[in-house]
Design a protein around this motif. Structure first.
Motif, PDB file in Angstrom:
ATOM      1  N   LEU A  71      32.211  -8.141  69.010  1.00 50.65           N
ATOM      2  CA  LEU A  71      33.407  -8.990  69.084  1.00 50.65           C
ATOM      3  C   LEU A  71      33.333 -10.124  68.068  1.00 50.65           C
ATOM      4  O   LEU A  71      34.319 -10.433  67.388  1.00 50.65           O
ATOM      5  CB  LEU A  71      33.557  -9.569  70.495  1.00 50.65           C
ATOM      6  CG  LEU A  71      33.610  -8.580  71.667  1.00 50.65           C
ATOM      7  CD1 LEU A  71      33.991  -9.317  72.945  1.00 50.65           C
ATOM      8  CD2 LEU A  71      34.603  -7.453  71.399  1.00 50.65           C
ATOM      9  N   ASP A  72      32.158 -10.732  67.948  1.00 48.70           N
ATOM     10  CA  ASP A  72      32.010 -11.873  67.038  1.00 48.70           C
ATOM     11  C   ASP A  72      32.086 -11.447  65.571  1.00 48.70           C
ATOM     12  O   ASP A  72      32.723 -12.128  64.760  1.00 48.70           O
ATOM     13  CB  ASP A  72      30.671 -12.571  67.292  1.00 48.70           C
ATOM     14  CG  ASP A  72      30.620 -13.256  68.649  1.00 48.70           C
ATOM     15  OD1 ASP A  72      31.696 -13.508  69.221  1.00 48.70           O
ATOM     16  OD2 ASP A  72      29.508 -13.518  69.140  1.00 48.70           O
ATOM     17  N   GLU A  73      31.445 -10.337  65.224  1.00 49.95           N
ATOM     18  CA  GLU A  73      31.361  -9.945  63.820  1.00 49.95           C
ATOM     19  C   GLU A  73      32.604  -9.221  63.321  1.00 49.95           C
ATOM     20  O   GLU A  73      33.007  -9.390  62.171  1.00 49.95           O
ATOM     21  CB  GLU A  73      30.110  -9.088  63.588  1.00 49.95           C
ATOM     22  CG  GLU A  73      28.819  -9.869  63.786  1.00 49.95           C
ATOM     23  CD  GLU A  73      27.605  -9.138  63.252  1.00 49.95           C
ATOM     24  OE1 GLU A  73      27.763  -8.102  62.567  1.00 49.95           O
ATOM     25  OE2 GLU A  73      26.477  -9.610  63.525  1.00 49.95           O
ATOM     26  N   VAL A  74      33.215  -8.399  64.186  1.00 53.31           N
ATOM     27  CA  VAL A  74      34.436  -7.696  63.762  1.00 53.31           C
ATOM     28  C   VAL A  74      35.614  -8.657  63.745  1.00 53.31           C
ATOM     29  O   VAL A  74      36.399  -8.702  62.792  1.00 53.31           O
ATOM     30  CB  VAL A  74      34.732  -6.487  64.671  1.00 53.31           C
ATOM     31  CG1 VAL A  74      36.084  -5.873  64.321  1.00 53.31           C
ATOM     32  CG2 VAL A  74      33.623  -5.452  64.552  1.00 53.31           C
ATOM     33  N   ALA A  75      35.722  -9.448  64.827  1.00 51.82           N
ATOM     34  CA  ALA A  75      36.778 -10.468  64.924  1.00 51.82           C
ATOM     35  C   ALA A  75      38.131  -9.920  64.463  1.00 51.82           C
ATOM     36  O   ALA A  75      38.636  -8.969  65.028  1.00 51.82           O
ATOM     37  CB  ALA A  75      36.362 -11.712  64.137  1.00 51.82           C
ATOM     38  N   ASP A  76      38.684 -10.504  63.402  1.00 54.48           N
ATOM     39  CA  ASP A  76      40.007 -10.086  62.914  1.00 54.48           C
ATOM     40  C   ASP A  76      39.935  -9.273  61.628  1.00 54.48           C
ATOM     41  O   ASP A  76      40.884  -9.259  60.832  1.00 54.48           O
ATOM     42  CB  ASP A  76      40.891 -11.323  62.686  1.00 54.48           C
ATOM     43  CG  ASP A  76      41.171 -12.073  63.975  1.00 54.48           C
ATOM     44  OD1 ASP A  76      41.323 -11.412  65.012  1.00 54.48           O
ATOM     45  OD2 ASP A  76      41.214 -13.315  63.939  1.00 54.48           O
ATOM     46  N   LYS A  77      38.830  -8.615  61.388  1.00 53.19           N
ATOM     47  CA  LYS A  77      38.733  -7.774  60.194  1.00 53.19           C
ATOM     48  C   LYS A  77      39.849  -6.734  60.209  1.00 53.19           C
ATOM     49  O   LYS A  77      40.174  -6.179  61.253  1.00 53.19           O
ATOM     50  CB  LYS A  77      37.369  -7.080  60.145  1.00 53.19           C
ATOM     51  CG  LYS A  77      36.217  -8.024  59.820  1.00 53.19           C
ATOM     52  CD  LYS A  77      34.896  -7.290  59.742  1.00 53.19           C
ATOM     53  CE  LYS A  77      33.748  -8.248  59.411  1.00 53.19           C
ATOM     54  NZ  LYS A  77      32.441  -7.560  59.373  1.00 53.19           N
TER      55      LYS A  77
END
Length: 307
Positions: A71-77
Motif C-alpha cells: 500500500l505504501d510503495e504502490v500508493a498512486d502509481k
C-alpha cells in the motif's frame, strides 16, 4: 503467432522468461524472501520485465503478511497491474474495504480490464479470498496466463469439479509442462482425486524440494499427500520441518492439529495447536471458537435448567 518468421518476438519472450525465471519460480514455490531477493538482483532494464518483477515482489510481501508495504510503495502509481496488486493487498488486510471492493467490482465487470493478466489474476484471487467462487470463475473462466490457469484449477477443485480441473491442467501441460506452477497444479488435483494419485503428488513435491530446496509450501504439500495416503507419521515429520522454517504458518498448524488427532497425541499438544489457531482469523479457528461458544451456551442453559 507462429514461431517461424517471428524470431524477434520469440527471442524477446525467451529473454523475459530468463530474466524473471528465478523471481517467478521462487514465488510459486513459496520462497517469498528468496523471490524478493531475486527481484532486487534482476538486471534487466526492460520495462515489462521490471513491472512483472514488481508484481511478484509485492505479492511476496503480501504472502509474508507485510501487505502494508504494498500500500505504501504502490500508493498512486499509474500502473494498472500494480494497482491490482494493491487492491488485493487491501482486501487481505480488510475484506470489507469499500474502496478495494468497488475497484474489484469495476474491473470484474470490464472485459477489457480483464485482458491484463495481472488484473485478471488479482481479481480472481480476490474473489477466491472472499470465498465468492462464482465471481472468481466469471473473472478467470478464460485465463490468459499460466498462473491464472492454475487458479482456475484450484477453484474447480474447491467446487468439486475435478473433470474441469483436469481439462485446465491438460492445457497447462501443453503450454509448459516443466513450469513449477504446472507441476504444483498437478499435485493439487492428484491429492483431490485421492488414491494412488496422492503418491504421484508426493513424488512431485519431493522432486521440487530436492531441486529447489524445501519450503513451507512444499512441505505442507508433502504432508497433505502423506495424510491422504494415511501416512500420518510421515506427514508429521514434514510439518515439524515446516514449523521450524516458520513457526507462525497457519496451514502448518492446522495440518499438525489434524495429524495429532490421528496419531492420538496428548491432549496438551492438541490444545496447544487449537490455542494457536484461536489467535488467527482462519476459518477453522472461527469454527473452533464458534463450537466453544455453542458448548458454553448449552452448558449454561443446562446448569440453569438443573438449578
Amino acid at each position: 503467432m507462429s514461431g517461424r518468421g517471428s524470431g524477434g518476438a520469440t527471442a524477446a519472450v525467451a529473454t523475459t522468461a530468463d530474466e524473471l525465471f528465478e523471481t517467478r519460480t521462487m514465488y510459486w514455490l513459496g520462497a517469498y524472501h528468496a523471490c524478493i531477493n531475486a527481484g532486487a538482483k534482476m538486471r534487466s532494464q526492460n520495462a515489462q520485465d521490471k513491472l512483472l518483477r514488481d508484481v511478484y515482489v509485492y505479492r511476496s510481501y503480501i504472502a509474508i503478511r507485510q501487505a502494508r508495504v504494498v500500500l505504501d510503495e504502490v500508493a498512486d502509481k499509474p500502473s494498472i497491474p500494480l494497482q491490482a496488486v494493491k487492491m488485493f493487498a487491501s482486501l487481505v488486510l480488510d475484506q470489507t474495504n469499500t474502496a478495494a471492493l468497488a475497484t474489484l467490482q469495476q474491473w470484474a465487470a470490464d472485459p477489457t480490464a480483464l485482458t491484463d493478466p495481472t488484473v485478471q489474476l488479482m481479481c480472481g484471487s480476490a474473489y477466491y479470498l472472499l470465498k465468492d467462487l462464482n465471481s472468481a470463475l466469471k473473472c478467470i473462466h478464460s485465463p490468459n496466463s499460466l498462473e491464472t490457469m492454475a487458479l482456475l484449477v484450484q477453484t474447480y477443485i474447491a467446487i468439486n469439479r475435478l473433470p474441469l480441473a483436469d481439462q485446465v491442467l491438460t492445457q497447462m501441460q501443453s503450454l509448459d509442462d516443466d513450469a513449477v506452477i504446472t507441476q504444483l497444479a498437478g499435485c493439487w488435483l492428484h491429492i483431490a482425486m485421492g488414491g494412488e494419485k496422492c503418491q504421484e503428488a508426493l513424488g512431485i513435491y519431493q522432486e521440487l524440494s530436492e531441486k529447489y530446496g524445501s519450503t513451507v509450501l512444499l512441505l505442507n504439500g508433502m504432508a497433505a499427500a502423506a495424510m491422504s495416503l494415511l501416512h500420518f507419521g510421515d506427514a508429521e515429520k514434514f510439518l515439524l520441518e515446516a514449523q521450524e522454517k516458520n513457526a507462525n504458518d497457519l496451514e502448518t498448524t492446522i495440518n499438525l492439529l489434524v495429524c495429532s488427532l490421528h496419531l492420538h497425541k496428548s491432549p496438551e499438544i492438541i490444545t496447544r495447536y487449537i490455542n494457536q489457531l484461536k489467535e488467527s482469523k482462519h476459518p477453522l479457528a472461527e469454527a473452533i471458537l464458534g463450537a466453544d461458544k455453542a458448548f458454553e451456551t448449552a452448558l449454561a442453559h443446562h446448569q440453569t435448567s438443573s438449578s
